[in-house]
Design a protein around this motif. Structure first.
Motif, PDB file in Angstrom:
ATOM      1  N   VAL A 168      10.618 -11.014  -0.686  1.00  0.00           N
ATOM      2  CA  VAL A 168       9.154 -11.244  -1.406  1.00  0.00           C
ATOM      3  C   VAL A 168       8.099 -10.340  -0.460  1.00  0.00           C
ATOM      4  O   VAL A 168       7.322  -9.702  -0.983  1.00  0.00           O
ATOM      5  N   VAL A 169       8.201 -10.612   0.882  1.00  0.00           N
ATOM      6  CA  VAL A 169       7.294  -9.988   1.680  1.00  0.00           C
ATOM      7  C   VAL A 169       7.595  -8.435   1.638  1.00  0.00           C
ATOM      8  O   VAL A 169       6.631  -7.441   1.914  1.00  0.00           O
ATOM      9  N   LEU A 170       8.538  -7.940   1.371  1.00  0.00           N
ATOM     10  CA  LEU A 170       8.805  -6.436   1.240  1.00  0.00           C
ATOM     11  C   LEU A 170       8.114  -5.675  -0.030  1.00  0.00           C
ATOM     12  O   LEU A 170       7.625  -4.723   0.241  1.00  0.00           O
ATOM     13  N   SER A 171       7.964  -6.506  -1.082  1.00  0.00           N
ATOM     14  CA  SER A 171       7.134  -6.164  -1.875  1.00  0.00           C
ATOM     15  C   SER A 171       5.996  -6.526  -1.763  1.00  0.00           C
ATOM     16  O   SER A 171       4.989  -5.496  -2.428  1.00  0.00           O
ATOM     17  N   LEU A 172       5.469  -7.323  -1.074  1.00  0.00           N
ATOM     18  CA  LEU A 172       3.990  -7.632  -0.996  1.00  0.00           C
ATOM     19  C   LEU A 172       3.391  -6.742  -0.089  1.00  0.00           C
ATOM     20  O   LEU A 172       2.231  -6.412  -0.252  1.00  0.00           O
ATOM     21  N   ARG A 173       4.196  -6.269   1.076  1.00  0.00           N
ATOM     22  CA  ARG A 173       3.571  -5.661   2.049  1.00  0.00           C
ATOM     23  C   ARG A 173       2.901  -4.116   1.500  1.00  0.00           C
ATOM     24  O   ARG A 173       2.133  -3.431   2.308  1.00  0.00           O
ATOM     25  N   GLU A 174       3.623  -3.691   0.329  1.00  0.00           N
ATOM     26  CA  GLU A 174       3.078  -2.502  -0.070  1.00  0.00           C
ATOM     27  C   GLU A 174       1.902  -2.649  -1.144  1.00  0.00           C
ATOM     28  O   GLU A 174       1.347  -1.490  -1.646  1.00  0.00           O
ATOM     29  N   GLN A 175       1.510  -3.809  -1.226  1.00  0.00           N
ATOM     30  CA  GLN A 175       0.286  -4.124  -2.320  1.00  0.00           C
ATOM     31  C   GLN A 175      -1.045  -3.499  -1.670  1.00  0.00           C
ATOM     32  O   GLN A 175      -1.054  -3.485  -0.468  1.00  0.00           O
ATOM     33  N   GLU A 176      -1.902  -3.453  -2.485  1.00  0.00           N
ATOM     34  CA  GLU A 176      -3.307  -2.775  -1.930  1.00  0.00           C
ATOM     35  C   GLU A 176      -3.988  -3.951  -1.156  1.00  0.00           C
ATOM     36  O   GLU A 176      -4.682  -3.473  -0.283  1.00  0.00           O
ATOM     37  N   PHE A 177      -3.907  -5.331  -1.181  1.00  0.00           N
ATOM     38  CA  PHE A 177      -4.629  -6.042  -0.601  1.00  0.00           C
ATOM     39  C   PHE A 177      -4.148  -6.247   0.873  1.00  0.00           C
ATOM     40  O   PHE A 177      -4.923  -6.343   1.683  1.00  0.00           O
ATOM     41  N   ILE A 178      -2.968  -5.776   0.987  1.00  0.00           N
ATOM     42  CA  ILE A 178      -2.441  -5.850   2.646  1.00  0.00           C
ATOM     43  C   ILE A 178      -2.957  -4.643   3.139  1.00  0.00           C
ATOM     44  O   ILE A 178      -3.509  -4.640   4.210  1.00  0.00           O
ATOM     45  N   GLU A 179      -3.082  -3.210   2.446  1.00  0.00           N
ATOM     46  CA  GLU A 179      -3.568  -2.149   2.968  1.00  0.00           C
ATOM     47  C   GLU A 179      -5.247  -2.438   3.293  1.00  0.00           C
ATOM     48  O   GLU A 179      -5.604  -1.960   4.317  1.00  0.00           O
ATOM     49  N   ALA A 180      -5.647  -3.359   2.272  1.00  0.00           N
ATOM     50  CA  ALA A 180      -7.384  -3.547   2.688  1.00  0.00           C
ATOM     51  C   ALA A 180      -7.405  -4.367   3.853  1.00  0.00           C
ATOM     52  O   ALA A 180      -8.492  -4.213   4.556  1.00  0.00           O
ATOM     53  N   ALA A 181      -6.686  -5.111   3.994  1.00  0.00           N
ATOM     54  CA  ALA A 181      -6.601  -6.260   5.267  1.00  0.00           C
ATOM     55  C   ALA A 181      -6.365  -5.429   6.431  1.00  0.00           C
ATOM     56  O   ALA A 181      -6.989  -5.525   7.554  1.00  0.00           O
ATOM     57  N   ARG A 182      -5.452  -4.541   6.537  1.00  0.00           N
ATOM     58  CA  ARG A 182      -5.345  -3.720   7.578  1.00  0.00           C
ATOM     59  C   ARG A 182      -6.520  -2.852   7.860  1.00  0.00           C
ATOM     60  O   ARG A 182      -6.924  -2.712   9.100  1.00  0.00           O
ATOM     61  N   ALA A 183      -7.112  -2.180   6.921  1.00  0.00           N
ATOM     62  CA  ALA A 183      -8.247  -1.468   7.151  1.00  0.00           C
ATOM     63  C   ALA A 183      -9.407  -2.201   7.581  1.00  0.00           C
ATOM     64  O   ALA A 183     -10.499  -1.475   8.249  1.00  0.00           O
ATOM     65  N   LEU A 184      -9.584  -3.445   7.305  1.00  0.00           N
ATOM     66  CA  LEU A 184     -10.652  -4.473   7.931  1.00  0.00           C
ATOM     67  C   LEU A 184     -10.221  -4.952   9.307  1.00  0.00           C
ATOM     68  O   LEU A 184     -11.157  -5.553   9.877  1.00  0.00           O
ATOM     69  N   GLY A 185      -9.078  -4.461   9.815  1.00  0.00           N
ATOM     70  CA  GLY A 185      -8.447  -4.829  11.190  1.00  0.00           C
ATOM     71  C   GLY A 185      -7.910  -6.116  11.347  1.00  0.00           C
ATOM     72  O   GLY A 185      -7.670  -6.594  12.634  1.00  0.00           O
ATOM     73  N   ALA A 186      -7.324  -6.689  10.224  1.00  0.00           N
ATOM     74  CA  ALA A 186      -6.547  -7.598  10.487  1.00  0.00           C
ATOM     75  C   ALA A 186      -5.091  -7.397  11.238  1.00  0.00           C
ATOM     76  O   ALA A 186      -4.664  -6.098  10.908  1.00  0.00           O
ATOM     77  N   GLY A 187      -4.852  -8.152  12.267  1.00  0.00           N
ATOM     78  CA  GLY A 187      -3.626  -8.005  12.906  1.00  0.00           C
ATOM     79  C   GLY A 187      -2.322  -8.567  11.983  1.00  0.00           C
ATOM     80  O   GLY A 187      -2.388  -9.201  11.037  1.00  0.00           O
ATOM     81  N   ASN A 188      -1.205  -8.122  12.629  1.00  0.00           N
ATOM     82  CA  ASN A 188       0.082  -8.378  11.806  1.00  0.00           C
ATOM     83  C   ASN A 188       0.194 -10.058  11.608  1.00  0.00           C
ATOM     84  O   ASN A 188       0.478 -10.635  10.596  1.00  0.00           O
ATOM     85  N   VAL A 189      -0.371 -10.802  12.656  1.00  0.00           N
ATOM     86  CA  VAL A 189      -0.125 -12.573  12.567  1.00  0.00           C
ATOM     87  C   VAL A 189      -0.975 -12.933  11.438  1.00  0.00           C
ATOM     88  O   VAL A 189      -0.715 -13.939  10.824  1.00  0.00           O
TER      89      VAL A 189
END
Length: 288
Positions: A168-189
């Motif tokens: 499930v995570v492999l499919s979710l990690r490619e979603q736009e909301f994950i990229e947006a969270a990374r862009a906002l500075g969210a860490g992996n945890v």
């Protein structure tokens, strides 16, 4: 209210309650749980009481009969059901929590870490569950506690959950909301705890439900082999084990605990089917 106006929780509950087998199973499981935990408070006999009624068949005074010593089987089945449910829930909790974190980390990081983590999962999956659990539990025969059985089985069931969560995570990690969270500075945890796991909740809940059924059967198998719950305490598996030779002469001692094992396992599996259908990602979801 149309489906597009319902919240995600409302949609899931609506789908679940349309699944008749799952709803019926849920009602039966609640009744069995009340029987196990509230019953001993209301019943006149304790599972340790020895009466003057020896080897009696089921009767109004002893609905499930009595054994050779005079134990009330009704009280023993209540206690056995209680212990088996506690063990199964603990197994599911241990396996689900550890397996979920393991699968989420492997799926998010991928690369060499994912490869190493999933190879360990493959190794554990190749181990015969009951044989390994019996070998480990046998080291503590004579002092086996319900929580010790839960730890042993929980430590062997987490790989099943980790594989589901990783996919499930492999499919979710490619979603736009994950990229947006990374862009906002969210860490992996933060991404794992705040974004990935909540969106994988459906798969996690279904896996946890099925882990409970696995736990019930696993505990029954270990107790049947004599390396699970030990007397003077009891469990459904232990009751089946100690009364297996009485199946032809005093069948009530064997069949009543056996029927409860089957009933609990079947109801949980039906509930898992209902939850899986309710969380089906192909169903219409609310856009937020």
């Amino acid at each position: 209210m149309s489906d597009t106006e319902r919240t995600q929780t409302q949609l899931v509950l609506r789908r679940f309650f349309r699944h008749r087998a799952a709803v019926t199973s849920l009602i039966l499981l609640v009744m069995v749980t009340l029987f196990a935990f509230a019953g001993p408070l209301l019943w006149q006999y304790s599972y340790t009481d020895i009466t003057d009624d020896l080897s009696l068949p089921p009767s109004p005074g002893h609905p499930f009969g009595t054994d050779l010593i005079g134990h009330d089987t009704f009280a023993q089945v209540m206690r056995g059901t209680q212990q088996s449910i506690k063990i199964a829930l603990a197994i599911a909790l241990i396996g689900t929590v550890f397996g979920t974190l393991w699968g989420a980390i492997a799926g998010l990081y991928r690369g060499k870490l994912d490869f190493l983590m999933m190879r360990l999962v493959d190794i554990v999956l190749t181990l015969p569950l009951i044989a390994v659990a019996a070998a480990v539990a046998a080291q503590g025969v004579g002092q086996s506690q319900w929580w010790a059985i839960a730890v042993v089985l929980g430590a062997l069931t987490w790989p099943y959950v980790s594989r589901v969560v990783r996919s499930v995570v492999l499919s979710l990690r490619e979603q736009e909301f994950i990229e947006a969270a990374r862009a906002l500075g969210a860490g992996n945890v933060r991404i794992i705890l705040r974004h990935l796991l909540p969106n994988a909740l459906g798969a996690i809940i279904v896996s946890a439900t099925l882990a409970i059924a696995t736990g019930i059967l696993g505990e029954a198998a270990l107790s049947f082999l004599g390396v699970g719950v030990q007397a003077p305490d009891t469990s459904l598996g232990l009751l089946v084990s100690i009364n297996k030779d009485a199946v032809n002469t005093r069948p009530w001692l064997f069949y009543f605990p056996g029927l409860f094992i089957i009933a609990i396992a079947l109801t949980i599996n039906f509930i898992g089917d209902g939850l899986r259908d309710a969380f089906d990602p192909k169903q219409t979801r609310v856009r937020r």
